[in-house]
Design a protein around this motif. Structure first.
Motif, PDB file in Angstrom:
ATOM      1  N   TRP A 128       0.978  -1.279   0.078  1.00 24.89           N
ATOM      2  CA  TRP A 128       0.139  -0.235  -0.195  1.00 24.89           C
ATOM      3  C   TRP A 128       0.806   1.162   0.055  1.00 24.89           C
ATOM      4  O   TRP A 128       1.826   1.615   0.778  1.00 24.89           O
ATOM      5  N   VAL A 129       0.761   2.198  -0.661  1.00 19.11           N
ATOM      6  CA  VAL A 129       1.383   3.334  -1.129  1.00 19.11           C
ATOM      7  C   VAL A 129       0.719   4.382  -0.872  1.00 19.11           C
ATOM      8  O   VAL A 129      -0.468   4.807  -1.551  1.00 19.11           O
ATOM      9  N   GLY A 130       0.766   5.234   0.248  1.00 21.83           N
ATOM     10  CA  GLY A 130      -0.312   6.509   0.596  1.00 21.83           C
ATOM     11  C   GLY A 130       0.464   7.685   0.816  1.00 21.83           C
ATOM     12  O   GLY A 130      -0.157   8.724   0.807  1.00 21.83           O
ATOM     13  N   SER A 131       1.588   7.951   0.309  1.00 20.67           N
ATOM     14  CA  SER A 131       2.397   8.884   0.231  1.00 20.67           C
ATOM     15  C   SER A 131       3.099   9.185  -1.035  1.00 20.67           C
ATOM     16  O   SER A 131       3.929   8.343  -1.399  1.00 20.67           O
ATOM     17  N   PHE A 132       2.759   9.991  -2.003  1.00 24.88           N
ATOM     18  CA  PHE A 132       3.420  10.324  -3.186  1.00 24.88           C
ATOM     19  C   PHE A 132       3.035  11.634  -3.500  1.00 24.88           C
ATOM     20  O   PHE A 132       2.036  12.405  -3.090  1.00 24.88           O
ATOM     21  N   ILE A 133       3.767  12.050  -4.661  1.00 25.77           N
ATOM     22  CA  ILE A 133       3.355  13.382  -5.098  1.00 25.77           C
ATOM     23  C   ILE A 133       2.022  13.458  -6.225  1.00 25.77           C
ATOM     24  O   ILE A 133       2.169  12.910  -7.328  1.00 25.77           O
ATOM     25  N   GLU A 134       1.127  13.932  -5.631  1.00 30.33           N
ATOM     26  CA  GLU A 134      -0.162  13.524  -6.343  1.00 30.33           C
ATOM     27  C   GLU A 134      -0.179  14.199  -7.600  1.00 30.33           C
ATOM     28  O   GLU A 134      -0.787  13.783  -8.548  1.00 30.33           O
TER      29      GLU A 134
END
Length: 83
Positions: free
Chosen positions: A34-40
């Motif tokens: 699960w990836v919840g932090s990224f450059i939207e």
């Protein structure tokens, strides 16, 4: 409701479906994270999202590079208690 509160709520919404998909991937011998932090904005550009849509989470699924050892589990009788 403020923008920060809406963003917080939106970030929690996909967790339950993602959990189910992680279990499904595992049952097929796949790994997932699960990836919840990224450059939207960058993700929206790569996925070519139309305005009004936004990525709030990602589930990356793939073939595992290695198979980890199964860790020993405590017997259910040690962790389940009837009241």
């Amino acid at each position: 409701m403020g923008k920060e509160e809406k963003n917080f709520i939106a970030s929690k919404m996909p967790q339950s479906p993602a959990r189910t998909r992680k279990l499904a991937a595992h049952s097929l011998g796949l790994s997932s994270i699960w990836v919840g932090s990224f450059i939207e904005e960058e993700v929206a550009r790569i996925l070519n999202l139309s305005s009004g849509l936004r990525a709030i989470a990602m589930l990356v699924v793939g073939i595992p590079a290695e198979k980890p050892q199964i860790t020993p589990r405590r017997p259910l009788s040690e962790i389940i208690h009837t009241l």
